[in-house]
Design an enzyme around this catalytic site. Structure first.
Site, mmCIF file in Angstrom:
data_model
loop_
_atom_site.group_PDB
_atom_site.id
_atom_site.type_symbol
_atom_site.label_atom_id
_atom_site.label_comp_id
_atom_site.label_asym_id
_atom_site.label_seq_id
_atom_site.Cartn_x
_atom_site.Cartn_y
_atom_site.Cartn_z
ATOM 1 N N HIS A 38 0.810 -1.222 0.000
ATOM 2 C CA HIS A 38 0.000 0.000 0.000
ATOM 3 C C HIS A 38 0.839 1.267 0.000
ATOM 4 C CE1 HIS A 38 -3.488 2.324 0.168
ATOM 5 N NE2 HIS A 38 -4.115 1.792 1.195
ATOM 6 N N ASP A 58 -10.088 -8.344 -18.608
ATOM 7 C CA ASP A 58 -10.282 -9.562 -19.415
ATOM 8 C C ASP A 58 -8.912 -10.027 -19.893
ATOM 9 O OD1 ASP A 58 -10.832 -11.517 -21.269
ATOM 10 O OD2 ASP A 58 -12.170 -10.286 -22.493
#
Length: 429
Positions: A155, A365
């Site tokens: 992070h 995708d």
């Protein structure tokens, strides 16, 4: 659910990082991010391709993607920079021996989801096995043919926007793209870094951000498009704010339910104030604007102070959320809006709001279709994260609260008149 590790290896960039790019400097907002991993999960329905072909496809495309996101393949050198030394990202593959994806998604249990990620325990803890990696990927193959890809970012260099565009870029490379632009931008001259981790740790401890993970419960709620429109219409009919955004309306609804069900005798409510901490993407508000896909913690914070009392005015709550964000955007200058943060939160109970419902996660995708579902896991403090639904119309919220607070919150009739628990929604597989 039983999971067996098949392999663990290091994926390096497909071409070496040039010498002049070998050091990536942190900038101030990076210092205020939690120095630990946060994992996300992308679920894909049953595939006709063999696992081995999918494995090779993902590894090769990740290697190519790391040439654009080269700090992800480096190591944190000190408090102000990353050594972009092509150390690589960790890539783990597992076989889910016992457990069906359809049942897992129908149950939508945060503790079960945690088994699909390589990090075990608190989000802020960095496992010693992985503490020199900025990116960890775990691909879980189900017997039914389904796939769950866990992507864990450190992070300290990644916010929600960065994670979304990294996933989108990786998928584009997997489908044949070979030119991903404007990813790494050096902002260190504008936002000089410093080591603020100690003060942020103190802030977390002061404000009850940390709980025993076994006492935190994560629940998923769905707001469909019609309910969001009705909520905005209802909340907008007041004297404080016209036409609230969908984020403002949902944030007001969640805050109202938390206020209504608050234990007024509990220590943290003695000040009668809920602080809604709202993350704001800085990329579009800095001057000049930064590319939407650029890497880093380009996030600043707005704080809406909401009174904990018996009478709840959703229009007022939405107006306070709106005002806090607008003030930050209007007054934003080259210094980030973090001064005084500790002071502002010191006497409040805190809920973090993060809206990533417009982020392109569902465009990931890899060559066999878009994700069925997106999830974040291992959150260990009070959070309301608004995520996109796969149809792009509604909003899915993951809300994490201490167990005793969640027991009341998830039964709140006014909240449930607009949001439905995920359990009532069948998995689309």
């Amino acid at each position: 659910m039983e999971i067996k590790i098949i392999s663990t290896e290091i994926i390096k960039p497909s071409s070496p990082t040039p010498a002049h790019l070998r050091t990536h400097k942190f900038f101030l907002p990076d210092n205020f991010a939690v120095n630990g991993y946060f994992p996300m999960l992308l679920f894909y329905s049953a595939q006709s391709k063999e696992d081995m072909k999918i494995s090779s496809h993902l590894k090769n495309s990740l290697s190519k993607t790391l040439t654009y996101y080269y700090p992800f393949a480096g190591q944190i050198k000190d408090g102000v920079s990353i050594d972009c030394n092509d150390h690589g990202a960790i890539f783990i593959e597992t076989q889910v021996v016992v457990g069906e994806m359809s049942k897992l998604l129908q149950k939508r249990d945060n503790n079960l989801f945690k088994q699909l990620v390589p990090l075990k325990g608190n989000m802020q803890e960095i496992p010693t096995t992985y503490n020199d990696a900025n990116l960890i990927v775990q691909v879980n193959y189900f017997g039914c043919g389904g796939i769950a890809i866990s992507i864990c970012f450190n992070h300290i260099i990644v916010d929600g926007t960065t994670s979304a565009y990294f996933v989108k870029s990786w998928a584009e490379v997997a489908r044949g793209a070979n030119d991903i632009k404007n990813v790494v931008v050096d902002c260190s001259s504008i936002y000089p870094p410093y080591d603020a981790y100690a003060s942020m740790r103190s802030l977390y401890e002061q404000n009850h951000y940390h709980y025993n993970p076994t006492e935190i419960v994560g629940k998923y709620f769905i707001f469909d498009g019609g309910k969001i429109a009705a909520l905005r219409k209802k909340i907008g009919s007041g004297s404080y704010l016209d036409h609230p955004t969908r984020f403002e309306a949902i944030a007001a609804l969640i805050s109202g339910a938390l206020i209504r069900n608050a234990d007024k005798e509990a220590h943290e409510f003695t000040v009668k104030q809920l602080a809604a901490v709202i993350s704001i993407n800085m990329r579009s508000i800095v001057n000049p604007p930064l590319p939407p896909q650029c890497l880093g913690n380009l996030v600043t914070t707005a704080i809406a102070k909401l009174p904990i009392d018996e009478k709840i005015d959703y229009n007022y709550l939405a107006a306070e959320v709106h005002k806090s964000v607008k003030n930050v955007v209007d007054q934003y200058k080259t210094n980030t809006h973090v001064s005084g943060l500790v002071k502002e939160l010191a006497n409040s109970t805190v809920i973090h709001f993060s809206d990533i419902s417009r982020m392109p996660y569902y465009e990931a995708d890899f060559g066999w279709g878009k994700p069925t579902l997106l999830s974040f896991v291992s959150l260990d403090h009070k959070v309301a994260c608004l995520m996109p639904t796969s149809d792009g119309v509604g909003v899915e919220a993951i809300i994490t609260l201490p167990k005793e607070e969640m027991a009341k919150f998830e039964q709140d009739p006014e909240f449930l008149s607009y949001a439905k628990p995920f359990m009532s929604k069948m998995a689309r597989l």
